[in-house]
Design a protein around this motif. Structure first.
Motif, PDB file in Angstrom:
ATOM      1  N   ALA A   1      11.733  10.617  74.899  1.00  0.00           N
ATOM      2  CA  ALA A   1      11.689  11.506  73.733  1.00  0.00           C
ATOM      3  C   ALA A   1      13.000  12.251  73.572  1.00  0.00           C
ATOM      4  O   ALA A   1      13.637  12.649  74.553  1.00  0.00           O
ATOM      5  CB  ALA A   1      10.533  12.482  73.855  1.00  0.00           C
ATOM      6  N   LEU A   2      13.425  12.437  72.330  1.00  0.00           N
ATOM      7  CA  LEU A   2      14.660  13.139  72.015  1.00  0.00           C
ATOM      8  C   LEU A   2      14.350  14.321  71.110  1.00  0.00           C
ATOM      9  O   LEU A   2      13.480  14.248  70.243  1.00  0.00           O
ATOM     10  CB  LEU A   2      15.657  12.205  71.325  1.00  0.00           C
ATOM     11  CG  LEU A   2      16.114  10.980  72.129  1.00  0.00           C
ATOM     12  CD1 LEU A   2      17.021  10.099  71.271  1.00  0.00           C
ATOM     13  CD2 LEU A   2      16.841  11.407  73.407  1.00  0.00           C
ATOM     14  N   LYS A   3      15.062  15.395  71.327  1.00  0.00           N
ATOM     15  CA  LYS A   3      14.852  16.558  70.489  1.00  0.00           C
ATOM     16  C   LYS A   3      15.362  16.269  69.082  1.00  0.00           C
ATOM     17  O   LYS A   3      16.461  15.741  68.920  1.00  0.00           O
ATOM     18  CB  LYS A   3      15.585  17.759  71.077  1.00  0.00           C
ATOM     19  CG  LYS A   3      15.361  19.041  70.268  1.00  0.00           C
ATOM     20  CD  LYS A   3      15.945  20.251  70.966  1.00  0.00           C
ATOM     21  CE  LYS A   3      17.474  20.195  70.950  1.00  0.00           C
ATOM     22  NZ  LYS A   3      18.073  21.468  71.455  1.00  0.00           N
ATOM     23  N   PRO A   4      14.563  16.544  68.044  1.00  0.00           N
ATOM     24  CA  PRO A   4      15.015  16.316  66.674  1.00  0.00           C
ATOM     25  C   PRO A   4      16.295  17.088  66.366  1.00  0.00           C
ATOM     26  O   PRO A   4      16.517  18.198  66.882  1.00  0.00           O
ATOM     27  CB  PRO A   4      13.843  16.812  65.830  1.00  0.00           C
ATOM     28  CG  PRO A   4      12.675  16.763  66.742  1.00  0.00           C
ATOM     29  CD  PRO A   4      13.199  17.052  68.113  1.00  0.00           C
ATOM     30  N   GLU A   5      17.109  16.478  65.529  1.00  0.00           N
ATOM     31  CA  GLU A   5      18.399  17.100  65.203  1.00  0.00           C
ATOM     32  C   GLU A   5      18.225  18.415  64.449  1.00  0.00           C
ATOM     33  O   GLU A   5      19.060  19.316  64.557  1.00  0.00           O
ATOM     34  CB  GLU A   5      19.240  16.122  64.392  1.00  0.00           C
ATOM     35  CG  GLU A   5      19.639  14.875  65.166  1.00  0.00           C
ATOM     36  CD  GLU A   5      20.471  13.930  64.327  1.00  0.00           C
ATOM     37  OE1 GLU A   5      20.689  14.273  63.134  1.00  0.00           O
ATOM     38  OE2 GLU A   5      20.903  12.875  64.830  1.00  0.00           O
ATOM     39  N   ASP A   6      17.178  18.508  63.670  1.00  0.00           N
ATOM     40  CA  ASP A   6      16.971  19.720  62.882  1.00  0.00           C
ATOM     41  C   ASP A   6      16.128  20.760  63.620  1.00  0.00           C
ATOM     42  O   ASP A   6      15.618  21.704  63.011  1.00  0.00           O
ATOM     43  CB  ASP A   6      16.312  19.368  61.542  1.00  0.00           C
ATOM     44  CG  ASP A   6      14.983  18.662  61.733  1.00  0.00           C
ATOM     45  OD1 ASP A   6      14.693  18.256  62.888  1.00  0.00           O
ATOM     46  OD2 ASP A   6      14.238  18.507  60.748  1.00  0.00           O
ATOM     47  N   TRP A   7      15.950  20.570  64.938  1.00  0.00           N
ATOM     48  CA  TRP A   7      15.141  21.547  65.695  1.00  0.00           C
ATOM     49  C   TRP A   7      15.925  22.848  65.842  1.00  0.00           C
ATOM     50  O   TRP A   7      17.058  22.878  66.315  1.00  0.00           O
ATOM     51  CB  TRP A   7      14.804  20.969  67.068  1.00  0.00           C
ATOM     52  CG  TRP A   7      13.843  21.829  67.833  1.00  0.00           C
ATOM     53  CD1 TRP A   7      14.164  22.897  68.626  1.00  0.00           C
ATOM     54  CD2 TRP A   7      12.441  21.708  67.873  1.00  0.00           C
ATOM     55  NE1 TRP A   7      13.048  23.456  69.165  1.00  0.00           N
ATOM     56  CE2 TRP A   7      11.944  22.751  68.718  1.00  0.00           C
ATOM     57  CE3 TRP A   7      11.524  20.846  67.284  1.00  0.00           C
ATOM     58  CZ2 TRP A   7      10.602  22.912  68.985  1.00  0.00           C
ATOM     59  CZ3 TRP A   7      10.185  21.006  67.555  1.00  0.00           C
ATOM     60  CH2 TRP A   7       9.722  22.031  68.375  1.00  0.00           C
ATOM     61  N   ASP A   8      15.351  23.935  65.443  1.00  0.00           N
ATOM     62  CA  ASP A   8      15.958  25.261  65.518  1.00  0.00           C
ATOM     63  C   ASP A   8      15.159  26.074  66.524  1.00  0.00           C
ATOM     64  O   ASP A   8      14.014  26.464  66.268  1.00  0.00           O
ATOM     65  CB  ASP A   8      15.957  25.923  64.145  1.00  0.00           C
ATOM     66  CG  ASP A   8      16.736  27.243  64.135  1.00  0.00           C
ATOM     67  OD1 ASP A   8      17.097  27.729  65.235  1.00  0.00           O
ATOM     68  OD2 ASP A   8      16.983  27.774  63.042  1.00  0.00           O
TER      69      ASP A   8
ATOM     70  N   ASP B   1      15.531  29.047  67.477  1.00  0.00           N
ATOM     71  CA  ASP B   1      15.231  30.405  67.031  1.00  0.00           C
ATOM     72  C   ASP B   1      13.976  30.439  66.162  1.00  0.00           C
ATOM     73  O   ASP B   1      13.208  31.411  66.206  1.00  0.00           O
ATOM     74  CB  ASP B   1      16.420  30.981  66.254  1.00  0.00           C
ATOM     75  CG  ASP B   1      17.639  31.173  67.149  1.00  0.00           C
ATOM     76  OD1 ASP B   1      17.442  31.335  68.382  1.00  0.00           O
ATOM     77  OD2 ASP B   1      18.772  31.147  66.625  1.00  0.00           O
ATOM     78  N   MET B   2      13.814  29.381  65.385  1.00  0.00           N
ATOM     79  CA  MET B   2      12.655  29.303  64.484  1.00  0.00           C
ATOM     80  C   MET B   2      11.482  28.566  65.120  1.00  0.00           C
ATOM     81  O   MET B   2      10.323  28.969  64.959  1.00  0.00           O
ATOM     82  CB  MET B   2      13.066  28.599  63.186  1.00  0.00           C
ATOM     83  CG  MET B   2      14.097  29.364  62.376  1.00  0.00           C
ATOM     84  SD  MET B   2      13.440  30.903  61.692  1.00  0.00           S
ATOM     85  CE  MET B   2      12.198  30.243  60.583  1.00  0.00           C
ATOM     86  N   ASP B   3      11.780  27.490  65.830  1.00  0.00           N
ATOM     87  CA  ASP B   3      10.727  26.607  66.337  1.00  0.00           C
ATOM     88  C   ASP B   3      10.404  26.848  67.805  1.00  0.00           C
ATOM     89  O   ASP B   3       9.456  26.276  68.339  1.00  0.00           O
ATOM     90  CB  ASP B   3      11.135  25.143  66.164  1.00  0.00           C
ATOM     91  CG  ASP B   3      11.446  24.812  64.707  1.00  0.00           C
ATOM     92  OD1 ASP B   3      10.751  25.365  63.831  1.00  0.00           O
ATOM     93  OD2 ASP B   3      12.355  24.003  64.456  1.00  0.00           O
ATOM     94  N   GLY B   4      11.200  27.659  68.522  1.00  0.00           N
ATOM     95  CA  GLY B   4      10.955  27.871  69.930  1.00  0.00           C
ATOM     96  C   GLY B   4      11.626  26.817  70.782  1.00  0.00           C
ATOM     97  O   GLY B   4      12.313  25.913  70.293  1.00  0.00           O
TER      98      GLY B   4
END
Length: 598
Positions: free
Chosen positions: A343-350, A352-355
């Motif tokens: 699994a890879l972290k999505p590029e748009d993962w924030d 600050d917003m998503d934890g």
């Protein structure tokens, strides 16, 4: 053989049932498809009013029944066949319905006098409701008002739902004779004496009979509804045939409702309507209240019961199974689920917003070949010592007083009308309808007090339609072929239905060995003299295999001698019965017979 014949008959019956079932299913599919197509056509016609008129339908085949307009014979109050082709004598309502939007309040539904679309009886015309989702109202005066006295009332008319019926009615109203009756202002609230006829919405198929009864004490009118018919009415709404609806009211308060001259409902105005004509003589006192100490409990807990000393309320319902053993190969140090390494972290993962991002969990591949992973725990089982919370047993309540009911008092509004047949006279007949279906065909309205006159009118009108529709219907074979042409899979059913019984008849009835033993046994007469045993077919074959051909003649001589001995055994003592049984045993085996002879 008899069993085989029964089996063949059963299989033939099964085949016929399959054939008829497939045919009925095909007919239902055809009707549903036809309804859908007709609804779609109607929708297109409403949306595209300016398009050219559709091509005229193919003219129907020449019927074998010639139409002749019915003529009323005998006393009657109203007779209308519409064969003049006009609405002469009928009045269209110009009123508006109260309590609804102005746009739909008008009674602007269209009526026409014309033949049915697929008529089987050219020349026969009727009144047709032409509009969908519109209010319709039309009425006509009787030759003279009908007064309920000593003569019965018979009203009948015909209805054909040419395009089926989704939601709407086709009932008639007998408008009460009042000084202010104005047919041009005929609306839903216009006083009527009787409402009768079919009505349907969704899967609720009704045949109304409602009359308005006048309260002799208050002068107010209340609608009384006849009980619902027990007969299945669905066919009358779906088969697109013309049906005759008849209501008969008799001075003795009895009533009958008929469809196609077949009784579908009957009863008495005093006993079989809701709400009842006469109110109860007594009612519950509205001022009576239940006493506070009134005990309605039939059972109570035993006040003298004591919880047993060994009753443990804290014992758990489930306990670990002490006899369970951990399976060999159990991986205590391996987790059952692990993070997905791919699994890879999505590029748009924030974050600050998503934890903080965490990889999704997947089953541990190491555990696939092991009996289990993670810390092993004993499975739980039912606790044999569990009793739960203790409750005192229930006993009969010594103070039980029953269910409290208010006391009865005389009904201040009570009255007794033993002649509800004597209703308000009526002077007009009307149709006040709203329907989601169009092209509802009405014909041959008739009101009389003579049943024989009504039956004669029905025979001259509806009887001709029934004969013409019956003559125009294709035979069963034609219907089956037509259905198969539209649904080729039916040919397989037809072939199997015909071929399967033929094959089974050949297999079960025309093959197999015939047994001569029953025939031989049948030749013996019922006498008291002993007869030689009839050998079973299996014994004969076994004897033939074990004995050579040259010894058969010796066996026949032996059997003749043994038969003579059996005939003489009636004159022997009871002591010789044992010998006879022994002879019978020996006689059943060719080897024994040979040994005995030697």
């Amino acid at each position: 053989m008899e069993l085989k014949m029964r089996l063949c008959v059963a299989l033939l019956s099964l085949s016929v049932c399959l054939l008829l079932g497939a045919h009925v299913r095909a007919q239902e599919e055809a009707e549903d498809m036809e309804m859908d197509v007709e609804d779609a056509i109607d929708d297109l016609q409403e949306e595209e009013v300016e398009e050219e008129e559709p091509t005229a339908p193919t003219p129907p085949p020449v019927p074998t029944v010639t139409y002749k307009a019915p003529e009323p014979m005998g006393e009657h109050y109203f007779a209308e066949s519409f064969d003049k082709g006009t609405l002469q004598g009928w009045v269209l309502s110009e009123a508006k319905k109260e309590g609804i939007d102005e746009e739909i309040a008008k009674y602007d539904g269209k009526w026409e006098v014309e033949e049915m679309t697929n008529t089987k009886l050219p020349g026969d015309k009727g009144l047709v409701l032409k509009s969908r989702a519109k209010h319709h109202a039309i009425s006509g005066l009787l030759l003279r008002p009908f007064t309920f006295d000593t003569k019965p009332l018979i009203i009948q008319y015909e209805v054909n739902f040419q395009t089926g019926i989704d939601c709407g009615g086709a009932y008639v109203k007998l408008l009460s004779q009042t000084p202010d009756l104005d047919l041009a202002e005929f609306v839903d609230k216009t006083p009527y004496t009787i409402m009768f006829g079919p009505d349907k919405c969704g899967e609720d198929y009704k045949l109304h009979f409602i009359f308005r009864h006048k309260n002799p004490k208050t002068g107010e009118f209340e609608e009384k509804h006849a009980k619902k018919p027990e007969a299945d009415l669905r066919t009358y709404y779906t088969d697109k045939k013309t049906h005759l609806y008849t209501l008969v009211l008799n001075p003795d308060n009895s009533f009958e409702m008929l469809v196609d001259q077949t009784l579908v409902n009957s009863g008495n105005l005093l006993n079989d309507v809701t709400p009842p004509v006469n109110p109860p003589a007594e009612i519950e006192d509205p001022d009576d209240h239940k006493p506070e100490d009134w005990d309605e409990r039939p059972k109570i807990q035993d006040p003298d019961a004591v919880k047993p000393e060994d009753w443990d309320e804290d014992a758990p319902a489930k306990i670990p199974d002490e006899e369970a053993v951990k399976a060999d190969g159990w991986l205590d140090d391996e987790p059952e689920y692990i993070s997905d390494p791919d699994a890879l972290k999505p590029e748009d993962w924030d974050e600050d917003m998503d934890g903080e991002w965490e990889a999704p969990q997947i089953p541990n591949p190491v555990c696939e070949t092991a009996p289990g992973c993670g810390p092993w725990e004993r499975p739980v089982i039912d606790n044999p010592n569990y009793k739960g919370k203790w409750k005192p047993p229930m006993i009969d309540n010594p103070n039980y007083q029953g269910v409290w009911k208010p006391r009865k008092i005389p009904n201040p509004d009570f009255f007794e009308d033993l002649h509800p047949f004597r209703m308000t006279p009526f002077s007009a007949v009307g149709l006040e309808l709203w329907s989601m279906s169009s092209d509802i065909f009405f014909d041959n309205f008739f009101i009389t007090s003579d049943r024989s006159v009504a039956e004669r009118w029905a025979a001259d009108g509806w009887g001709l339609k029934k004969a013409a529709e019956g003559a125009a219907e294709p035979g069963l074979v034609t219907q089956m072929i037509t259905a198969a042409e539209e649904r080729p899979w039916l040919w397989i059913v037809y072939v199997l239905t015909v071929a399967l019984p033929l094959v089974l008849i050949i297999v079960f009835c025309c093959t197999g060995k015939k047994s001569s033993a029953p025939a031989a046994a049948a030749e013996y007469k019922k006498t008291d003299e002993p007869q030689p045993d009839v050998k079973d077919e299996a014994e004969e074959e076994e004897a033939k295999e074990e004995e050579p051909e040259e010894k058969k003649s010796e066996e026949e001589e032996d059997s003749t001698g043994e038969a003579e001995e059996a005939a003489e055994s009636d004159h022997r003592d009871d002591s010789t019965s044992h010998e006879k049984s022994e002879d019978d045993v020996l006689r059943r085996s060719p080897r024994n017979r040979k040994a005995r002879k030697d």
